[in-house]
Scaffold this active site. Structure first.
Site, short mmCIF file in Angstrom:
data_model
loop_
_atom_site.label_atom_id
_atom_site.label_comp_id
_atom_site.label_asym_id
_atom_site.label_seq_id
_atom_site.Cartn_x
_atom_site.Cartn_y
_atom_site.Cartn_z
N LYS A 197 0.84 -1.21 0.00
CA LYS A 197 0.00 0.00 0.00
C LYS A 197 0.87 1.26 0.00
O LYS A 197 0.67 2.17 -0.80
CB LYS A 197 -0.95 0.00 1.23
N ARG B 97 -9.80 0.60 8.67
CA ARG B 97 -9.31 -0.74 8.94
C ARG B 97 -10.32 -1.56 9.73
O ARG B 97 -10.04 -2.69 10.10
CB ARG B 97 -8.06 -0.62 9.78
N ARG C 159 11.86 -5.51 4.75
CA ARG C 159 11.55 -4.09 4.50
C ARG C 159 12.52 -3.17 5.27
O ARG C 159 12.85 -3.43 6.42
CB ARG C 159 10.13 -3.77 4.94
N ARG D 57 11.48 -1.44 10.92
CA ARG D 57 10.42 -1.11 11.89
C ARG D 57 10.35 -2.18 12.98
O ARG D 57 10.49 -3.36 12.70
CB ARG D 57 9.07 -1.05 11.16
N ARG E 129 0.06 -9.32 13.27
CA ARG E 129 -0.60 -8.27 12.46
C ARG E 129 -1.45 -8.88 11.35
O ARG E 129 -2.52 -8.38 11.03
CB ARG E 129 0.45 -7.32 11.86
P1 AP5 Z 1 4.86 -1.64 1.85
O1 AP5 Z 1 4.51 -0.82 0.68
O2 AP5 Z 1 5.65 -0.99 2.95
O3 AP5 Z 1 3.56 -2.40 2.43
P2 AP5 Z 1 2.28 -1.82 3.18
O4 AP5 Z 1 1.10 -2.49 2.58
O5 AP5 Z 1 2.29 -0.32 3.21
O6 AP5 Z 1 2.56 -2.45 4.59
P3 AP5 Z 1 2.53 -1.85 6.09
O7 AP5 Z 1 3.22 -2.88 6.95
O8 AP5 Z 1 3.11 -0.46 6.16
O9 AP5 Z 1 1.07 -1.84 6.37
P4 AP5 Z 1 0.39 -2.03 7.71
O10 AP5 Z 1 -0.97 -1.90 7.22
O11 AP5 Z 1 0.65 -3.20 8.54
O12 AP5 Z 1 1.12 -0.93 8.61
P5 AP5 Z 1 0.71 0.54 9.03
O13 AP5 Z 1 1.91 1.38 9.00
O14 AP5 Z 1 -0.50 0.98 8.27
O15 AP5 Z 1 5.67 -2.93 1.31
C1 AP5 Z 1 6.19 -3.90 2.19
C2 AP5 Z 1 7.56 -4.39 1.67
O16 AP5 Z 1 7.37 -5.12 0.46
C3 AP5 Z 1 8.55 -3.27 1.34
O17 AP5 Z 1 9.84 -3.68 1.70
C4 AP5 Z 1 8.44 -3.10 -0.20
O18 AP5 Z 1 9.65 -2.65 -0.78
C5 AP5 Z 1 8.10 -4.53 -0.63
N1 AP5 Z 1 7.20 -4.59 -1.78
C6 AP5 Z 1 6.10 -3.80 -2.01
N2 AP5 Z 1 5.50 -4.19 -3.16
C7 AP5 Z 1 6.21 -5.24 -3.64
C8 AP5 Z 1 6.08 -6.08 -4.80
N3 AP5 Z 1 5.09 -5.90 -5.69
N4 AP5 Z 1 6.98 -7.08 -4.96
C9 AP5 Z 1 8.00 -7.26 -4.08
N5 AP5 Z 1 8.18 -6.49 -2.97
C10 AP5 Z 1 7.30 -5.50 -2.76
O19 AP5 Z 1 0.21 0.30 10.53
C11 AP5 Z 1 1.13 0.06 11.59
C12 AP5 Z 1 0.36 -0.03 12.91
O20 AP5 Z 1 -0.32 1.22 13.17
C13 AP5 Z 1 -0.76 -1.08 12.93
O21 AP5 Z 1 -0.28 -2.37 13.26
C14 AP5 Z 1 -1.67 -0.49 14.03
O22 AP5 Z 1 -1.16 -0.73 15.32
C15 AP5 Z 1 -1.62 1.00 13.74
N6 AP5 Z 1 -2.66 1.45 12.78
C16 AP5 Z 1 -2.45 1.99 11.56
N7 AP5 Z 1 -3.62 2.29 10.96
C17 AP5 Z 1 -4.59 1.95 11.82
C18 AP5 Z 1 -6.02 2.01 11.75
N8 AP5 Z 1 -6.67 2.49 10.67
N9 AP5 Z 1 -6.72 1.56 12.84
C19 AP5 Z 1 -6.11 1.10 13.94
N10 AP5 Z 1 -4.75 1.00 14.06
C20 AP5 Z 1 -4.00 1.42 13.00
#
Ligand code: AP5
Length: 223
Positions: A18, A93, A132, A165, A176
């Site tokens: 994402k 979410r 990552r 991270r 997660r």
């Molecule tokens: P990346 O693009 O970083 O993936 P992402 O989908 O953004 O993953 P996140 O881990 O950031 O999402 P998340 O939803 O768990 O975390 P968030 O920060 O929102 O890609 C991942 C890796 O793969 C990278 O190394 C990239 O280079 C590689 N990659 C990407 N595409 C690729 C491809 N096509 N092929 C190969 N490699 C590829 O949330 C963190 C925490 O915050 C949560 O756990 C929660 O505690 C809190 N939180 C956030 N939002 C909420 C909410 N709405 N409600 C409640 N709690 C929340």
């Protein structure tokens, strides 16, 4: 493309890509990338009072309660750069967050125009998250194998230091994913029933996923 505000939701499990795709898409769409995870991490970095309230949830890989999350994101969406839309990453979410978002946008005479769900198998996600690396200065995202920086440990864009991270440790990653399937995946049906969902195969090279997402972005009111 029409002049209707472009509120687009990127839905998908942790590691689906994402953040990677939002960074690429925001220029095409001309709207800011609003990532709830990044907003939380900014509070943690700045050691704000709000950051102290949410730190334990994030470290454990649990969802932050809806009321705190929704208030934080709505505050961001009320800023002037989001007047014409936003690319929402990681929010909503839960069904509760989705309903709160619908309500808040409709009070502004706006709506979500498309939900893009990035689909990737769980075993691929674990591999992606464990490799990552993120830039401490500008937030750019890399992968040690799939998307490596030119210089080890340094950001191509700004030269900043790359770090792993805390919640990308294997145990937290698996937790997660469990949280995603239990609490977030019901949104797939929620948006499908409303005719707003497009599923994208995220298990292919970054450029290919980007191409499919761009083709699927539509705010022309045809649902
Ligand atoms: P990346 O693009 O970083 O993936 P992402 O989908 O953004 O993953 P996140 O881990 O950031 O999402 P998340 O939803 O768990 O975390 P968030 O920060 O929102 O890609 C991942 C890796 O793969 C990278 O190394 C990239 O280079 C590689 N990659 C990407 N595409 C690729 C491809 N096509 N092929 C190969 N490699 C590829 O949330 C963190 C925490 O915050 C949560 O756990 C929660 O505690 C809190 N939180 C956030 N939002 C909420 C909410 N709405 N409600 C409640 N709690 C929340």
């Amino acid at each position: 493309m029409s002049s209707e505000p472009k509120f687009i939701v990127l839905l998908g499990p942790p590691g689906a890509g994402k953040g990677t795709q939002a960074a690429l898409l925001q220029e095409t769409l001309g709207v800011p990338h609003v990532a709830s995870g990044d907003l939380f991490r900014e509070h943690l970095l700045n050691k704000t009072k709000f950051g102290r309230q949410v730190v334990t949830y994030i470290e454990r890989g649990e969802l932050v309660p809806d009321d705190l999350t929704t208030a934080m994101v709505m505050e961001r969406l009320s800023q002037s750069d989001c007047q014409h839309g936003a690319l929402l990453d990681g929010f909503p979410r839960t069904i509760g967050q989705a309903m709160a978002l619908d309500q808040a946008l409709s009070e502004r005479g706006q709506r979500i125009c498309r939900v893009l769900s990035i689909v990737v198998p769980d075993e691929v996600l674990v591999e992606r998250l464990s490799g990552r690396r993120v830039c401490r200065s500008c937030g750019a995202v890399y992968h040690v194998i799939f998307n490596p920086p030119h210089q080890d440990g340094r950001c191509d864009r700004c030269g900043g230091e790359l770090y792993q991270r805390d919640d990308d440790r294997p145990g937290t990653v698996r937790y997660r994913l469990k949280v995603y399937w239990e609490q977030t995946s019901p949104l797939i049906e929620y948006y499908k029933q409303r005719g707003m969902l497009t599923e994208i195969n995220g298990d292919q090279p970054i450029e290919k996923v980007e191409e499919e997402l761009k083709a699927a972005v539509t705010c022309d009111g045809r649902g």
